[in-house]
Design a protein around this motif. Structure first.
Motif, PDB file in Angstrom:
ATOM      1  N   GLY A 250      26.126 -15.724  29.301  1.00  0.00           N
ATOM      2  CA  GLY A 250      25.976 -15.773  27.666  1.00  0.00           C
ATOM      3  C   GLY A 250      27.235 -15.809  26.714  1.00  0.00           C
ATOM      4  N   LEU A 251      27.358 -15.021  26.041  1.00  0.00           N
ATOM      5  CA  LEU A 251      28.306 -14.742  24.842  1.00  0.00           C
ATOM      6  C   LEU A 251      29.599 -14.616  25.272  1.00  0.00           C
ATOM      7  CD1 LEU A 251      27.956 -15.187  21.616  1.00  0.00           C
ATOM      8  CD2 LEU A 251      28.113 -12.914  21.375  1.00  0.00           C
ATOM      9  N   ARG A 252      30.701 -15.434  24.693  1.00  0.00           N
ATOM     10  CA  ARG A 252      31.964 -15.226  24.974  1.00  0.00           C
ATOM     11  C   ARG A 252      32.490 -15.372  26.607  1.00  0.00           C
ATOM     12  NH1 ARG A 252      30.939 -11.337  21.225  1.00  0.00           N
ATOM     13  NH2 ARG A 252      31.798 -11.905  18.857  1.00  0.00           N
ATOM     14  N   GLY A 253      31.638 -16.222  27.287  1.00  0.00           N
ATOM     15  CA  GLY A 253      31.872 -16.372  28.736  1.00  0.00           C
ATOM     16  C   GLY A 253      31.492 -15.208  29.602  1.00  0.00           C
TER      17      GLY A 253
ATOM     18  N   GLU B  89      34.315 -12.363  36.754  1.00  0.00           N
ATOM     19  CA  GLU B  89      35.389 -13.131  35.817  1.00  0.00           C
ATOM     20  C   GLU B  89      34.732 -14.676  35.732  1.00  0.00           C
ATOM     21  OE1 GLU B  89      38.121 -13.707  33.261  1.00  0.00           O
ATOM     22  OE2 GLU B  89      37.765 -12.209  34.577  1.00  0.00           O
ATOM     23  N   ALA B  90      34.840 -14.954  34.265  1.00  0.00           N
ATOM     24  CA  ALA B  90      34.333 -16.402  34.002  1.00  0.00           C
ATOM     25  C   ALA B  90      35.492 -17.339  33.695  1.00  0.00           C
ATOM     26  CB  ALA B  90      33.550 -16.181  32.593  1.00  0.00           C
ATOM     27  N   GLN B  91      36.418 -17.116  33.486  1.00  0.00           N
ATOM     28  CA  GLN B  91      37.744 -17.761  33.310  1.00  0.00           C
ATOM     29  C   GLN B  91      37.433 -18.699  32.074  1.00  0.00           C
ATOM     30  OE1 GLN B  91      38.573 -20.279  36.752  1.00  0.00           O
ATOM     31  NE2 GLN B  91      38.712 -18.513  38.223  1.00  0.00           N
ATOM     32  N   VAL B  92      36.803 -18.513  31.266  1.00  0.00           N
ATOM     33  CA  VAL B  92      36.381 -18.928  30.005  1.00  0.00           C
ATOM     34  C   VAL B  92      35.942 -18.073  28.723  1.00  0.00           C
ATOM     35  CG1 VAL B  92      35.512 -21.257  30.887  1.00  0.00           C
ATOM     36  CG2 VAL B  92      34.023 -19.518  30.333  1.00  0.00           C
ATOM     37  N   THR B  93      36.451 -18.229  27.497  1.00  0.00           N
ATOM     38  CA  THR B  93      36.055 -17.097  26.419  1.00  0.00           C
ATOM     39  C   THR B  93      35.071 -18.048  25.674  1.00  0.00           C
ATOM     40  OG1 THR B  93      37.859 -18.294  25.258  1.00  0.00           O
ATOM     41  CG2 THR B  93      38.366 -16.422  26.634  1.00  0.00           C
TER      42      THR B  93
ATOM     43  N   LEU C 261      27.385 -24.036  32.267  1.00  0.00           N
ATOM     44  CA  LEU C 261      28.221 -25.062  31.208  1.00  0.00           C
ATOM     45  C   LEU C 261      28.492 -24.290  29.943  1.00  0.00           C
ATOM     46  CD1 LEU C 261      28.574 -27.998  30.185  1.00  0.00           C
ATOM     47  CD2 LEU C 261      26.318 -27.876  29.346  1.00  0.00           C
ATOM     48  N   SER C 262      29.857 -24.354  29.395  1.00  0.00           N
ATOM     49  CA  SER C 262      30.093 -23.488  28.245  1.00  0.00           C
ATOM     50  C   SER C 262      29.983 -24.315  27.080  1.00  0.00           C
ATOM     51  CB  SER C 262      31.710 -23.132  28.308  1.00  0.00           C
ATOM     52  OG  SER C 262      32.497 -24.260  28.413  1.00  0.00           O
ATOM     53  N   ALA C 263      30.195 -23.893  26.060  1.00  0.00           N
ATOM     54  CA  ALA C 263      29.925 -24.402  24.843  1.00  0.00           C
ATOM     55  C   ALA C 263      30.743 -25.502  24.535  1.00  0.00           C
ATOM     56  CB  ALA C 263      29.739 -23.684  23.411  1.00  0.00           C
ATOM     57  N   ASP C 264      31.983 -25.510  25.091  1.00  0.00           N
ATOM     58  CA  ASP C 264      33.035 -26.543  24.581  1.00  0.00           C
ATOM     59  C   ASP C 264      33.129 -27.146  26.029  1.00  0.00           C
ATOM     60  OD1 ASP C 264      34.181 -24.693  26.600  1.00  0.00           O
ATOM     61  OD2 ASP C 264      36.052 -24.346  25.703  1.00  0.00           O
ATOM     62  N   GLY C 265      32.187 -27.594  26.594  1.00  0.00           N
ATOM     63  CA  GLY C 265      31.836 -28.660  27.772  1.00  0.00           C
ATOM     64  C   GLY C 265      32.549 -28.330  29.115  1.00  0.00           C
ATOM     65  N   GLN C 266      33.230 -26.991  29.236  1.00  0.00           N
ATOM     66  CA  GLN C 266      33.607 -26.671  30.816  1.00  0.00           C
ATOM     67  C   GLN C 266      32.497 -26.255  31.388  1.00  0.00           C
ATOM     68  OE1 GLN C 266      37.498 -24.339  30.590  1.00  0.00           O
ATOM     69  NE2 GLN C 266      36.740 -23.836  28.413  1.00  0.00           N
ATOM     70  N   VAL C 267      32.733 -26.803  32.728  1.00  0.00           N
ATOM     71  CA  VAL C 267      31.638 -26.709  34.024  1.00  0.00           C
ATOM     72  C   VAL C 267      32.442 -25.646  34.845  1.00  0.00           C
ATOM     73  CG1 VAL C 267      30.258 -27.326  35.677  1.00  0.00           C
ATOM     74  CG2 VAL C 267      30.481 -28.781  33.613  1.00  0.00           C
ATOM     75  N   LEU C 268      31.709 -24.505  35.226  1.00  0.00           N
ATOM     76  CA  LEU C 268      31.964 -23.612  36.263  1.00  0.00           C
ATOM     77  C   LEU C 268      31.228 -23.755  37.627  1.00  0.00           C
ATOM     78  CD1 LEU C 268      32.427 -20.550  34.137  1.00  0.00           C
ATOM     79  CD2 LEU C 268      34.030 -22.059  34.462  1.00  0.00           C
ATOM     80  N   VAL C 269      31.686 -23.505  38.711  1.00  0.00           N
ATOM     81  CA  VAL C 269      30.925 -23.676  39.652  1.00  0.00           C
ATOM     82  C   VAL C 269      31.275 -22.379  40.546  1.00  0.00           C
ATOM     83  CG1 VAL C 269      32.895 -24.955  40.903  1.00  0.00           C
ATOM     84  CG2 VAL C 269      30.333 -25.010  41.703  1.00  0.00           C
ATOM     85  N   SER C 270      30.245 -22.004  41.263  1.00  0.00           N
ATOM     86  CA  SER C 270      30.410 -20.879  42.103  1.00  0.00           C
ATOM     87  C   SER C 270      29.702 -21.595  43.655  1.00  0.00           C
ATOM     88  CB  SER C 270      29.567 -19.748  41.898  1.00  0.00           C
ATOM     89  OG  SER C 270      29.526 -18.596  42.968  1.00  0.00           O
TER      90      SER C 270
END
Length: 343
Positions: A249-252, A268-272, A289-298
């Motif tokens: 959710g909010l702020r990564g 740890e999300a590595q995004v804010t 998927l983050s609001a600014d279009g970054q994709v995280l994978v686990s």
């Protein structure tokens, strides 16, 4: 309040259209009675929800637009939709039967894999289902249609499922949307916080909401029980694999539970920026998927996440769905849909 509350105002910045704002004398029609406009630009506008209907991909978005692809997101066609309310989420319990929800209390159903849709519920019909006090009266003591938005949904079968939304609204159907029962009083949410998503992980059903709210369905007691994640920030969704529950959710913010929500640990999300959509590939990899279009994978069931490099920007990102090849995904955002390779 209309509009994803925090989610729309922070992530998307658009507002829904109030069904009660009808100016018939000036020629305007209620969005609940106005079919979505057919346009070649439907797949290039804001898409807020994505789902798989068998091998088909279905996306929903602004002004009642619903689009689908039968070639893994390469080309898109527009569906016939009877309303022009903004839509927020979509789900298919089977390849043929699907559901979509949105502003103005809209619940839609498709029985042909998303090609066409019918309205099963709206704010006018839902008025009598809402919690006492949820509706107001005008100066003539007439009931006013509530400012109701459904933000998430989950169906276990074609006939049985839940829709959730603003101000702790939870409705349940067991007959394919012919009738609905309010479950708001069966949720441990005394502050009536907004509910953004409902999702099954394995055999368990979870709800995510604002101000750190997480709930789990106690099927024996027919009640949504509060979970203590130790996090105060809003959660926009849950995802994961059986035995590995992830809320984001909010702020990564990312938290993980391996015991069905009894205990949690921060990841740890590595995004804010806010994480607003998630999905799981066929190989069990978790995508966020983050609001600014970054994709995280686990690749370890949510124990840790890393950024996916080399992706095209997804402006005002809002939705994601992994594809069957296990190597790519479709993302939706403010400028429509894009297909991208995960690795």
């Amino acid at each position: 309040m209309k509009a994803y509350s925090l989610l729309i105002s922070i992530v998307i910045g658009t507002a829904g259209i109030n069904a009660s704002s009808v100016l018939a004398s000036d020629g305007f029609r209620d969005v609940l009675d106005t079919p979505a406009v057919m346009t070649e630009l439907a797949s290039r506008q804001l898409i807020t929800g994505l789902a798989k209907a068998g091998h088909r991909i279905v996306g929903v978005g602004r002004r009642g637009h619903i689009v689908y692809s039968d070639d893994e997101g390469t080309t898109w066609q527009q569906s016939q939709v009877p309303v022009s309310s903004d839509l927020n989420a979509v789900s298919f319990p089977s390849p043929q039967v699907g559901w979509a929800v949105g502003h103005d209390g809209v619940v839609l159903r498709s029985t042909d894999g998303g090609l066409s849709w019918e309205r099963m519920l709206d704010a006018r019909k839902a008025r009598d289902l809402l919690r006492p006090g949820a509706t107001d009266s005008d100066e003539n003591d007439q009931a006013v249609v509530p400012d109701l938005s459904f933000l998430g949904l989950w169906f276990t079968t074609d006939q049985q499922g839940f829709v959730v939304g603003t101000f702790n609204q939870i409705l349940h159907t067991t007959d394919g949307g012919k009738s609905w029962v309010s479950w708001s009083d069966e949720a441990e949410n005394p502050e009536e916080l907004h509910l953004y998503a409902i999702q099954a992980i394995g055999e368990e059903l979870y709800v995510a909401g604002e101000s750190g709210l997480l709930m789990k369905l106690d099927s024996k007691e027919s009640r949504f029980r509060l979970l203590d994640s130790g996090t105060a920030g809003t959660f926009f969704g849950v995802t994961g694999t059986p035995g590995h529950l992830i809320a984001y959710g909010l702020r990564g913010s990312i938290v993980q539970s391996t015991d069905g929500g009894a205990s949690w640990r921060k990841v740890e999300a590595q995004v804010t920026t806010s994480l607003i959509a998630g999905g799981v590939t066929q190989a069990g990899e978790v995508l966020l998927l983050s609001a600014d279009g970054q994709v995280l994978v686990s690749r370890n069931h949510g124990d840790s996440f890393s950024k996916v490099a080399g992706l095209s920007p997804v402006p005002v990102a809002a939705s994601i769905v992994p594809l069957d090849d296990g190597q790519s995904f479709v993302a939706g955002g403010g400028r429509g849909l894009s297909k991208q390779v995960l690795r």
